[in-house]
Design a protein around this motif. Structure first.
Motif, PDB file in Angstrom:
ATOM      1  N   HIS A  71       0.807  -1.226   0.000  1.00 33.48           N
ATOM      2  CA  HIS A  71       0.000   0.000   0.000  1.00 33.48           C
ATOM      3  C   HIS A  71       0.837   1.271   0.000  1.00 33.48           C
ATOM      4  N   PRO A  72       1.908   1.380   0.800  1.00 31.97           N
ATOM      5  CA  PRO A  72       2.675   2.642   0.784  1.00 31.97           C
ATOM      6  C   PRO A  72       3.245   3.008  -0.589  1.00 31.97           C
ATOM      7  N   TYR A  73       3.511   2.021  -1.427  1.00 34.21           N
ATOM      8  CA  TYR A  73       4.062   2.283  -2.753  1.00 34.21           C
ATOM      9  C   TYR A  73       2.981   2.658  -3.774  1.00 34.21           C
ATOM     10  N   LEU A  74       1.721   2.445  -3.424  1.00 38.03           N
ATOM     11  CA  LEU A  74       0.629   2.665  -4.363  1.00 38.03           C
ATOM     12  C   LEU A  74      -0.305   3.794  -3.953  1.00 38.03           C
ATOM     13  N   LYS A  75       0.094   4.616  -2.995  1.00 38.92           N
ATOM     14  CA  LYS A  75      -0.790   5.675  -2.491  1.00 38.92           C
ATOM     15  C   LYS A  75      -1.194   6.682  -3.567  1.00 38.92           C
ATOM     16  N   PHE A  76      -0.378   6.820  -4.616  1.00 43.08           N
ATOM     17  CA  PHE A  76      -0.709   7.777  -5.672  1.00 43.08           C
ATOM     18  C   PHE A  76      -1.994   7.392  -6.411  1.00 43.08           C
ATOM     19  N   PHE A  77      -2.410   6.117  -6.323  1.00 46.24           N
ATOM     20  CA  PHE A  77      -3.646   5.693  -6.977  1.00 46.24           C
ATOM     21  C   PHE A  77      -4.862   6.462  -6.473  1.00 46.24           C
ATOM     22  N   TRP A  78      -4.843   6.944  -5.256  1.00 43.89           N
ATOM     23  CA  TRP A  78      -5.997   7.596  -4.658  1.00 43.89           C
ATOM     24  C   TRP A  78      -5.838   9.113  -4.599  1.00 43.89           C
ATOM     25  N   LYS A  79      -4.849   9.643  -5.289  1.00 44.99           N
ATOM     26  CA  LYS A  79      -4.666  11.096  -5.382  1.00 44.99           C
ATOM     27  C   LYS A  79      -5.567  11.627  -6.493  1.00 44.99           C
ATOM     28  N   LYS A  80      -6.038  12.837  -6.314  1.00 44.34           N
ATOM     29  CA  LYS A  80      -7.003  13.429  -7.238  1.00 44.34           C
ATOM     30  C   LYS A  80      -6.506  13.461  -8.698  1.00 44.34           C
ATOM     31  N   PRO A  81      -5.262  13.882  -8.993  1.00 47.99           N
ATOM     32  CA  PRO A  81      -4.829  13.904 -10.405  1.00 47.99           C
ATOM     33  C   PRO A  81      -4.867  12.521 -11.057  1.00 47.99           C
ATOM     34  N   PHE A  82      -4.476  11.491 -10.319  1.00 49.86           N
ATOM     35  CA  PHE A  82      -4.489  10.142 -10.889  1.00 49.86           C
ATOM     36  C   PHE A  82      -5.916   9.678 -11.166  1.00 49.86           C
ATOM     37  N   VAL A  83      -6.826   9.957 -10.234  1.00 47.76           N
ATOM     38  CA  VAL A  83      -8.228   9.554 -10.408  1.00 47.76           C
ATOM     39  C   VAL A  83      -8.831  10.272 -11.617  1.00 47.76           C
ATOM     40  N   ILE A  84      -8.550  11.567 -11.757  1.00 45.87           N
ATOM     41  CA  ILE A  84      -9.071  12.328 -12.901  1.00 45.87           C
ATOM     42  C   ILE A  84      -8.507  11.778 -14.205  1.00 45.87           C
ATOM     43  N   CYS A  85      -7.202  11.477 -14.217  1.00 47.91           N
ATOM     44  CA  CYS A  85      -6.574  10.905 -15.406  1.00 47.91           C
ATOM     45  C   CYS A  85      -7.234   9.567 -15.775  1.00 47.91           C
ATOM     46  N   CYS A  86      -7.481   8.725 -14.785  1.00 49.94           N
ATOM     47  CA  CYS A  86      -8.123   7.434 -15.044  1.00 49.94           C
ATOM     48  C   CYS A  86      -9.535   7.608 -15.579  1.00 49.94           C
TER      49      CYS A  86
END
Length: 188
Positions: A71-86
């Motif tokens: 989980h600590p290596y994948l925290k960027f998955f739940w950041k707003k820019p990543f979610v918008i990009c997805c």
């Protein structure tokens, strides 16, 4: 005010009303009761081998420690820019799918007809499908972990004789933030 009540009578009355769930409980009390009930359900599921032929679970492993490590290596998955990009990528994929609908449909029918397919290509298809489904279930579990839940069960189930994979994210029901519950549901 004119009635003479004894403390024991009042306690008995409150206890009986509470057992009938007629008293309003705070959000903390509701969540703690729900978590306790989920833990009891989890224990009873592990202890009992009962199950319906229409719904039968086959737990494979407890991914909680694995999720704690990755989980600590994948925290960027739940950041707003990543979610918008997805979301933008999914919308563009949907548009491409609609624009090329006939070609996609013909391709899918060709894959699942197995006409002209050899054993190797069928094996690759099944490995690909199982990998995508496993990643889908991991997304649910990691999202639950991200918002503070625990995931203690991942495996296979038979749902009306149809084989499926599942990730038990019951802890998401105890989240106080409704958006976190929805993120967990839609994470796959």
């Amino acid at each position: 005010p004119d009635l003479d009540l004894e403390a024991s009578d009042l306690k008995d009355f409150i206890s009986s009303v509470n057992k009938m769930n007629l008293l309003e409980k705070s959000l903390e009390e509701k969540n703690s009761m729900l978590v306790a009930r989920l833990r009891e359900d989890r224990k009873s599921q592990l202890l009992s081998k009962k199950g319906s032929l229409m719904y039968k679970r086959f737990p494979v492993f407890d991914p909680d420690q694995l999720f704690d490590r990755i989980h600590p290596y994948l925290k960027f998955f739940w950041k707003k820019p990543f979610v918008i990009c997805c979301l933008l990528l999914m919308a563009s994929s949907g548009c491409i799918l609609l624009y090329h609908w006939r070609e996609v449909l013909e391709g899918v029918l060709a894959i699942y007809s197995f006409h002209g397919q050899n054993a190797h290509s069928v094996f690759i298809l099944w490995i690909t499908v199982l990998t995508v489904i496993a990643l889908h279930e991991f997304a649910h579990g990691l999202t639950c972990k991200n918002f503070g839940g625990h995931v203690h069960e991942i495996g296979f189930l038979l749902l009306f004789f149809q084989p499926c994979m599942y990730c038990n994210v019951n802890d998401a029901y105890a989240f106080t933030n409704k958006r976190h519950k929805l993120y967990t549901v839609f994470a796959g």
